[in-house]
Design a protein around this motif. Structure first.
Motif, PDB file in Angstrom:
ATOM      1  N   ALA A   1     -13.005  -9.084  41.253  1.00 46.84           N
ATOM      2  CA  ALA A   1     -13.270  -8.454  42.549  1.00 46.84           C
ATOM      3  C   ALA A   1     -13.135  -9.454  43.683  1.00 46.84           C
ATOM      4  O   ALA A   1     -12.596  -9.143  44.752  1.00 46.84           O
ATOM      5  CB  ALA A   1     -14.667  -7.830  42.548  1.00 46.84           C
ATOM      6  N   ALA A   2     -13.604 -10.685  43.448  1.00 48.32           N
ATOM      7  CA  ALA A   2     -13.494 -11.719  44.480  1.00 48.32           C
ATOM      8  C   ALA A   2     -12.044 -12.106  44.717  1.00 48.32           C
ATOM      9  O   ALA A   2     -11.607 -12.253  45.868  1.00 48.32           O
ATOM     10  CB  ALA A   2     -14.319 -12.944  44.058  1.00 48.32           C
ATOM     11  N   VAL A   3     -11.282 -12.268  43.640  1.00 53.06           N
ATOM     12  CA  VAL A   3      -9.883 -12.677  43.780  1.00 53.06           C
ATOM     13  C   VAL A   3      -9.056 -11.595  44.468  1.00 53.06           C
ATOM     14  O   VAL A   3      -8.169 -11.894  45.285  1.00 53.06           O
ATOM     15  CB  VAL A   3      -9.299 -13.016  42.393  1.00 53.06           C
ATOM     16  CG1 VAL A   3      -7.791 -13.222  42.475  1.00 53.06           C
ATOM     17  CG2 VAL A   3      -9.969 -14.260  41.832  1.00 53.06           C
ATOM     18  N   MET A   4      -9.347 -10.329  44.174  1.00 52.49           N
ATOM     19  CA  MET A   4      -8.550  -9.237  44.738  1.00 52.49           C
ATOM     20  C   MET A   4      -9.026  -8.792  46.119  1.00 52.49           C
ATOM     21  O   MET A   4      -8.208  -8.443  46.978  1.00 52.49           O
ATOM     22  CB  MET A   4      -8.590  -8.030  43.787  1.00 52.49           C
ATOM     23  CG  MET A   4      -7.965  -8.269  42.443  1.00 52.49           C
ATOM     24  SD  MET A   4      -8.079  -6.805  41.388  1.00 52.49           S
ATOM     25  CE  MET A   4      -7.361  -7.430  39.866  1.00 52.49           C
ATOM     26  N   GLY A   5     -10.319  -8.778  46.336  1.00 51.53           N
ATOM     27  CA  GLY A   5     -10.846  -8.200  47.554  1.00 51.53           C
ATOM     28  C   GLY A   5     -11.128  -9.169  48.682  1.00 51.53           C
ATOM     29  O   GLY A   5     -10.880  -8.851  49.854  1.00 51.53           O
ATOM     30  N   LEU A   6     -11.624 -10.357  48.376  1.00 50.21           N
ATOM     31  CA  LEU A   6     -12.032 -11.283  49.432  1.00 50.21           C
ATOM     32  C   LEU A   6     -10.861 -11.773  50.291  1.00 50.21           C
ATOM     33  O   LEU A   6     -10.982 -11.797  51.522  1.00 50.21           O
ATOM     34  CB  LEU A   6     -12.789 -12.465  48.830  1.00 50.21           C
ATOM     35  CG  LEU A   6     -14.142 -12.131  48.192  1.00 50.21           C
ATOM     36  CD1 LEU A   6     -14.825 -13.400  47.701  1.00 50.21           C
ATOM     37  CD2 LEU A   6     -15.051 -11.386  49.163  1.00 50.21           C
ATOM     38  N   PRO A   7      -9.719 -12.197  49.703  1.00 52.98           N
ATOM     39  CA  PRO A   7      -8.606 -12.631  50.576  1.00 52.98           C
ATOM     40  C   PRO A   7      -8.106 -11.525  51.499  1.00 52.98           C
ATOM     41  O   PRO A   7      -7.822 -11.779  52.677  1.00 52.98           O
ATOM     42  CB  PRO A   7      -7.528 -13.065  49.575  1.00 52.98           C
ATOM     43  CG  PRO A   7      -8.266 -13.381  48.320  1.00 52.98           C
ATOM     44  CD  PRO A   7      -9.401 -12.413  48.281  1.00 52.98           C
ATOM     45  N   VAL A   8      -8.009 -10.296  50.984  1.00 54.80           N
ATOM     46  CA  VAL A   8      -7.549  -9.180  51.818  1.00 54.80           C
ATOM     47  C   VAL A   8      -8.541  -8.933  52.950  1.00 54.80           C
ATOM     48  O   VAL A   8      -8.159  -8.758  54.117  1.00 54.80           O
ATOM     49  CB  VAL A   8      -7.378  -7.910  50.965  1.00 54.80           C
ATOM     50  CG1 VAL A   8      -6.998  -6.721  51.835  1.00 54.80           C
ATOM     51  CG2 VAL A   8      -6.318  -8.134  49.892  1.00 54.80           C
ATOM     52  N   GLY A   9      -9.827  -8.914  52.619  1.00 52.94           N
ATOM     53  CA  GLY A   9     -10.839  -8.700  53.646  1.00 52.94           C
ATOM     54  C   GLY A   9     -10.873  -9.813  54.679  1.00 52.94           C
ATOM     55  O   GLY A   9     -11.043  -9.559  55.880  1.00 52.94           O
TER      56      GLY A   9
END
Length: 284
Positions: free
Chosen positions: A79-87
């Motif tokens: 979740a961190a790898v997929m969501g944090l950069p986009v956010g």
């Protein structure tokens, strides 16, 4: 007349101060009530085996939830790898580059996504990842949680970037720095404490989600190698054990709930400490 007005103001101030104090006490009391209840029922079931062993078969007492603990960590990592950069990038765009119409659309969409029920996101991730490969997986669970991380990260990143004084931007660009270099070397470091806090809170927010994982990662009573197999997680194990007709499973569900709550509390406490240290360093 003046004395009556002064007396009225003092009385009203005392009443409102008392009401706010009672409300604050009620909020704190609910938290400590939940924590105390979990400690009472789950603390006695915590042991070394709980953290190191796999679940026992039905009818056998003992065992642990080591696979669920590792599975939850793997899901949060995805979740961190997929969501944090986009956010993060979306928040930077809204704070530093966004106009009026397009930024309004992004903010409105982000708020809508933040309000979408988690079970709907689970169904979407099921259709997107599970159906094409025809089996549940850790990857599918990470995709579902990653989508839930994005809106929280976007809004927190934007707010903290907007809180950075404009003089820092003007000073960096006056020295010849480009827009992106100013953001990367001046603005983001200045807001890094708040942005990190928002990211950790976003992960803490999705750590206890159950509904999306029932449609994606599902569960597994054994170790889940890699990312393409069903994976156990603490929220799903709590749900499964809580509705089961076995007393030993009920005790382990209380223990898992206590562990999950303590992890969320530690994450929130770490966020507060990081933000306070950042504020102290700036004032010094």
């Amino acid at each position: 007349m003046i004395r009556l007005r002064l007396l009225w103001r003092k009385s009203l101030n005392a009443i409102m101060l008392s009401l706010t104090g009672v409300a604050a006490f009620a909020v704190v009391s609910v938290l400590f009530l939940i924590l105390g209840y979990l400690l009472l029922h789950g603390g006695k079931s915590l042991s070394w085996d709980f953290f190191t062993k796999l679940p026992k078969p039905v009818g056998e007492s003992g065992g642990g939830m080591a696979n669920a603990i590792i599975g939850s960590l793997k899901l949060l990592l995805l979740a961190a790898v997929m969501g944090l950069p986009v956010g993060l990038l979306a928040g930077v765009y809204l704070a530093e580059f966004g106009g009026k119409t397009f930024s309004f659309v992004i903010r409105y969409t982000t708020d809508l996504l933040n309000g979408v029920p988690s079970i709907v996101i689970g169904i979407f991730a099921y259709s997107l990842v599970v159906l094409p490969v025809k089996h549940f997986s850790t990857l599918a669970g990470g995709v579902a949680l990653g989508m839930m991380v994005i809106p929280i990260t976007v809004r927190s990143t934007e707010e903290f970037l907007r809180a950075v004084p404009g003089s820092l931007r003007e000073g960096a660009m006056a020295l010849g720095a480009s827009k992106w270099k100013t953001i990367a070397t001046v603005i983001l470091p200045a807001a890094s404490g708040g942005i990190l806090t928002g990211m950790l809170l976003a992960l803490a927010r999705v750590a206890g989600e159950t509904a999306p994982l029932l449609f994606t990662a599902f569960s597994n009573r054994f170790w889940s190698p890699g990312w393409g197999q069903p994976s156990a997680s603490l929220p799903v194990m709590i749900y499964t054990y809580a509705i089961a007709p076995y007393d030993d499973w009920h005790r382990q569900a209380w223990a898992a709930g206590l562990v999950l709550l303590m992890l969320v509390l530690l994450a929130n406490l770490g966020c507060r400490l990081a933000l306070n240290r950042r504020g102290s360093a700036r004032s010094a």
